[in-house]
Motif scaffolding. Structure first.
Motif, PDB file in Angstrom:
ATOM      1  N   UNK A 167       0.824  -1.208   0.000  1.00 45.26           N
ATOM      2  CA  UNK A 167       0.000   0.000   0.000  1.00 45.26           C
ATOM      3  C   UNK A 167       0.857   1.255   0.000  1.00 45.26           C
ATOM      4  N   UNK A 168       1.975   1.216   0.717  1.00 46.41           N
ATOM      5  CA  UNK A 168       2.868   2.364   0.745  1.00 46.41           C
ATOM      6  C   UNK A 168       3.490   2.603  -0.625  1.00 46.41           C
ATOM      7  N   UNK A 178      -8.508   3.293  -3.335  1.00 41.71           N
ATOM      8  CA  UNK A 178      -9.446   2.447  -4.077  1.00 41.71           C
ATOM      9  C   UNK A 178      -8.731   1.664  -5.174  1.00 41.71           C
ATOM     10  N   UNK A 179      -7.804   2.336  -5.865  1.00 40.91           N
ATOM     11  CA  UNK A 179      -7.049   1.667  -6.927  1.00 40.91           C
ATOM     12  C   UNK A 179      -6.184   0.549  -6.355  1.00 40.91           C
ATOM     13  N   UNK A 180      -5.603   0.789  -5.180  1.00 44.50           N
ATOM     14  CA  UNK A 180      -4.782  -0.232  -4.531  1.00 44.50           C
ATOM     15  C   UNK A 180      -5.608  -1.477  -4.203  1.00 44.50           C
ATOM     16  N   UNK A 181      -6.797  -1.265  -3.650  1.00 40.54           N
ATOM     17  CA  UNK A 181      -7.636  -2.409  -3.284  1.00 40.54           C
ATOM     18  C   UNK A 181      -8.155  -3.132  -4.526  1.00 40.54           C
ATOM     19  N   UNK A 182      -8.399  -2.375  -5.592  1.00 38.26           N
ATOM     20  CA  UNK A 182      -8.955  -2.993  -6.802  1.00 38.26           C
ATOM     21  C   UNK A 182      -7.897  -3.754  -7.593  1.00 38.26           C
ATOM     22  N   UNK A 187      -7.198  -8.813  -6.081  1.00 39.80           N
ATOM     23  CA  UNK A 187      -6.695 -10.004  -6.782  1.00 39.80           C
ATOM     24  C   UNK A 187      -5.965 -10.976  -5.864  1.00 39.80           C
ATOM     25  N   UNK A 188      -5.265 -10.451  -4.861  1.00 41.80           N
ATOM     26  CA  UNK A 188      -4.563 -11.313  -3.916  1.00 41.80           C
ATOM     27  C   UNK A 188      -5.548 -12.093  -3.045  1.00 41.80           C
TER      28      UNK A 188
END
Length: 265
Positions: A167-168, A178-182, A187-188
């Motif tokens: 995330x960092x 939001x882009x990080x989670x998407x 996917x992980x």
């Protein structure tokens, strides 16, 4: 050959308590309850008798709703857990494990004490006076209660593997949360989310004791209907109950196959 002799007791237990009952159930589902002759009447009656497919639809509906709400609640709870210390996480996951196994008659009895017609919370909180525990809303509440901690048990280990560095790094590159989670987190977590969804759905479909203790036969569910056919409200129809169980099993196999194929794509 000698290396596998230790598995013999396990194979005998599986055969005696899983394979043999399954074979009898399959055979019985193609036999008439009245004459004992071979027939497919039990399966055709499922589609002709609205009482049976209504039970299937009701079970499917309450399982899907409780599964989705339980999965959402488990994700939120896991996110909150990850913000706590390791010691606090261990204590809460231990309580979650206890709550996941607290089901059946004890769970129904606890809810009756709290939210029954003379429940403690209904006596203390006047706003709950109109809540009916012995209805669809009450049954849905109890389902969600045991779905959330069960979901936590499966999601928490995978969500704990999400590294803060990911995330960092995403934030350093200027991406939004939001882009990080998407693109990274989801996917992980997708295989675990799909597996947890199947487990919660199967758990909701197979629940019997809690539903029967709260509503009896007032709410037409598939598990309650199978039990009534086997034990007999008026007279027993175990072969019809076997057919319903086979239909339920086939539906679960199709669901798991579909989700597994989607996961591999």
């Amino acid at each position: 050959m000698k290396k596998h002799l230790g598995l013999l007791p396990l194979l005998l237990l599986l055969t005696a308590f899983l394979v043999v009952p399954l074979c009898f159930m399959l055979i019985g589902s193609f036999q008439s309850d009245t004459t004992g002759v071979w027939t497919i009447t039990n399966y055709t009656e499922f589609f002709q008798n609205s009482y049976y497919y209504q039970a299937f639809f009701n079970s499917l509906l309450i399982s899907l709703v409780s599964c989705v709400l339980g999965l959402f609640g488990a994700v939120v709870l896991c996110l909150c857990l990850l913000q706590l210390s390791d010691k606090a996480q261990e204590k809460i996951t231990f309580l979650s494990n206890l709550a996941a196994n607290f089901a059946g008659i004890p769970l129904a009895f606890s809810f009756i004490i709290l939210l029954g017609n003379a429940g403690v919370l209904k006596l203390l909180l006047g706003s709950l006076a109109g809540f009916n525990l012995y209805s669809w809303w009450g049954l849905g509440l109890t389902y969600v209660y045991f779905q959330i901690p069960l979901g936590v048990l499966f999601l928490y280990p995978s969500m704990k593997e999400l590294k803060k560095e990911w995330q960092e790094a995403a934030a350093t590159l200027g991406t939004s949360s939001f882009y990080y989670w998407r693109k990274v987190a989801f996917p992980f977590l997708r295989p675990t989310l799909l597996t947890t969804f199947i487990i919660l759905f199967a758990n909701g479909m197979g629940t019997y004791e809690t539903a029967y203790a709260l509503t009896g036969s007032n709410v037409n569910l598939l598990t309650v209907r199978i039990a009534s056919l086997v034990s007999g409200d008026v007279f027993a129809k175990p072969n019809m109950g076997s057919a319903l169980a086979v239909i339920f099993g086939c539906m679960m196999i199709l669901l798991m196959t579909f989700i597994t194929r989607k996961e591999k794509q």
